[in-house]
Design a protein around this motif. Structure first.
Motif, PDB file in Angstrom:
ATOM      1  N   GLY A 161       0.797  -1.232   0.000  1.00 45.72           N
ATOM      2  CA  GLY A 161       0.000   0.000   0.000  1.00 45.72           C
ATOM      3  C   GLY A 161       0.817   1.263   0.000  1.00 45.72           C
ATOM      4  O   GLY A 161       0.250   2.362   0.067  1.00 45.72           O
TER       5      GLY A 161
ATOM      6  N   ARG B 257       0.455   4.078   3.034  1.00 43.90           N
ATOM      7  CA  ARG B 257      -0.437   3.475   4.034  1.00 43.90           C
ATOM      8  C   ARG B 257       0.097   3.821   5.413  1.00 43.90           C
ATOM      9  O   ARG B 257       1.268   3.583   5.720  1.00 43.90           O
ATOM     10  CB  ARG B 257      -0.467   1.948   3.850  1.00 43.90           C
ATOM     11  CG  ARG B 257      -1.290   1.200   4.897  1.00 43.90           C
ATOM     12  CD  ARG B 257      -1.294  -0.283   4.594  1.00 43.90           C
ATOM     13  NE  ARG B 257       0.039  -0.867   4.663  1.00 43.90           N
ATOM     14  CZ  ARG B 257       0.544  -1.462   5.751  1.00 43.90           C
ATOM     15  NH1 ARG B 257      -0.176  -1.515   6.879  1.00 43.90           N
ATOM     16  NH2 ARG B 257       1.750  -1.988   5.719  1.00 43.90           N
TER      17      ARG B 257
ATOM     18  N   ASN C  88      -5.148   5.800   4.502  1.00 45.41           N
ATOM     19  CA  ASN C  88      -4.349   5.784   3.281  1.00 45.41           C
ATOM     20  C   ASN C  88      -4.383   7.179   2.670  1.00 45.41           C
ATOM     21  O   ASN C  88      -5.437   7.826   2.639  1.00 45.41           O
ATOM     22  CB  ASN C  88      -4.894   4.768   2.274  1.00 45.41           C
ATOM     23  CG  ASN C  88      -4.766   3.342   2.777  1.00 45.41           C
ATOM     24  OD1 ASN C  88      -3.731   2.714   2.612  1.00 45.41           O
ATOM     25  ND2 ASN C  88      -5.828   2.837   3.394  1.00 45.41           N
TER      26      ASN C  88
END
Length: 414
Positions: free
Chosen positions: A215, A265, A281
């Motif tokens: 992420g 993230r 995020n």
């Protein structure tokens, strides 16, 4: 005979006085939040032992603030006495020790908008003190967040309420290493380690940092004049040495915010102005947060935060912390920024630190803007690393140097 707890609390007080750089003849401003009274008394004792000429205490109580705001009284007048005390110690080039407590969100239920207005005014009132005393480094200071019952219950949910606070304190003693008789030597060893990392990082001549992991793929460029800071530092007036935060296991610098690009993230929950933000995020383009998604817990507070002023959506700090940090080793989220930021790599949205630029005193305000130095009335850290994170420095001669792998410092930096 003092109890084991009192012995460790006294060591912590000594560590704060050392970290604040209290010197002979200094006037010390001791700013104490509710819950820090016992520690503050010990800090005052050790300030005088270190030769302070005067210790002035200013108190702050979130409960009183909440009642003040609920009453409909003007939120701007609440912190006026604090402002006078801040300016007095700054003009006298004294020392500043702040024993804070994290905001208790339950106190501000139903008045979060008014609290937000007070918080903004509070920051503006502190403007010259923060800008010249802290950011530009005119006076030695340190900051510590005292454990509170509401953070303890959140951090140790498996324990009864009457045990959670004690467990939190014991974790703090381990993290600050004041559970050990040689805590002073350990603190100095940590300063040496952080200083060595800064020296190596400065020598690399880094063009940008790459953060990667699940992420996360984020590029953070650095200006050639950026320099790394960590542990202790010298103030611009008098040459006094101080360690700004207790505890501290980070090295940090000022990013060139216009070039920041990517997605990231956030790896740990965070408390933003009293609100819990979870599973966050962020998307950054041309240096600004253009997208943010969080679980519905506190997400609207983040949206309000990045609209606070023009610099609130831009990066003002990037910091590196290995997972060998004593904070991370506790394997807890402490819901206290001063602890959680020392558990993992992080960046801050908001104001940057002028001291993290080479020859900072020679740079004008206009020049800072051209250097990509971010200005804002706010500053908040977000943790962005875990055991899956890699951080690579790309140098100006196009070498790639792995700084952290699997969240840990590589051997050259240990």
């Amino acid at each position: 005979m003092p109890s084991a707890f009192q012995v460790k609390l006294d060591r912590l007080a000594q560590l704060l006085v050392y970290s604040a750089g209290v010197y002979g003849g200094a006037e010390v401003l001791l700013h104490v939040h509710y819950g820090g009274e016992d520690l503050a008394a010990l800090v005052a004792k050790h300030c005088y032992t270190a030769g302070a000429s005067r210790v002035e205490r200013v108190s702050f109580d979130q409960r009183v603030l909440a009642e003040h705001l609920r009453s409909g009284a003007n939120p701007r007048i609440f912190s006026r006495a604090e402002w006078y005390a801040w300016e007095r110690v700054r003009k006298k080039h004294g020392c500043f020790i702040q024993i804070r407590a994290d905001p208790n969100p339950e106190l501000f239920d139903g008045i979060s908008d008014i609290y937000g207005q007070w918080y903004r005014d509070h920051w503006r009132a502190r403007g010259q003190f923060v800008k010249r005393g802290i950011v530009e480094g005119e006076l030695p200071w340190t900051l510590f967040y005292v454990p509170t019952l509401h953070t303890a219950k959140r951090t140790f949910p498996e324990l009864p309420e009457n045990q959670a606070l004690g467990a939190y304190w014991e974790a703090v003693f381990r993290i600050t290493q004041t559970d050990k008789p040689n805590f002073r030597e350990l603190a100095k060893e940590n300063e040496v380690t952080l200083a060595r990392r800064c020296e190596i990082l400065d020598g690399l001549n880094i063009a940008y940092l790459e953060f990667s992991g699940p992420g996360t793929h984020l590029n953070v460029p650095l200006h050639p004049r950026a320099r790394w800071l960590g542990g202790g530092k010298e103030v611009t007036s008098g040459g006094y040495w101080h360690v700004p935060n207790v505890p501290t296991y980070e090295v940090f610098t000022t990013p060139y915010w216009p070039g920041v690009e990517g997605v990231v993230r956030v790896t740990k929950d965070t408390v933003l102005e009293g609100a819990l933000i979870r599973a966050l995020n962020l998307v950054l383009e041309k240096g600004r947060v253009v997208g943010c998604k969080a679980m519905d817990i506190g997400g609207h507070f983040l949206h309000a935060f990045i609209r606070r002023d023009v610099g609130a959506s831009r990066l003002g700090e990037v910091a590196l912390v290995g997972l060998d940090s004593p904070v991370q080793q506790e394997n807890r989220v402490f819901y206290s920024m001063i602890l959680d930021e020392n558990a993992a790599c992080h960046f801050a949205l908001g104001s940057a630190y002028r001291a993290a630029m080479k020859n900072a005193s020679e740079i004008t305000t206009t020049d800072y803007e051209h250097l990509g130095f971010n200005s804002s009335g706010v500053h908040h850290d977000f943790m962005i690393s875990d055991e899956n994170t890699e951080v690579v420095a790309v140098t100006r001669d196009r070498r790639r140097v792995v700084l952290l792998e699997g969240g840990y410092w590589t051997p050259d930096f240990l």
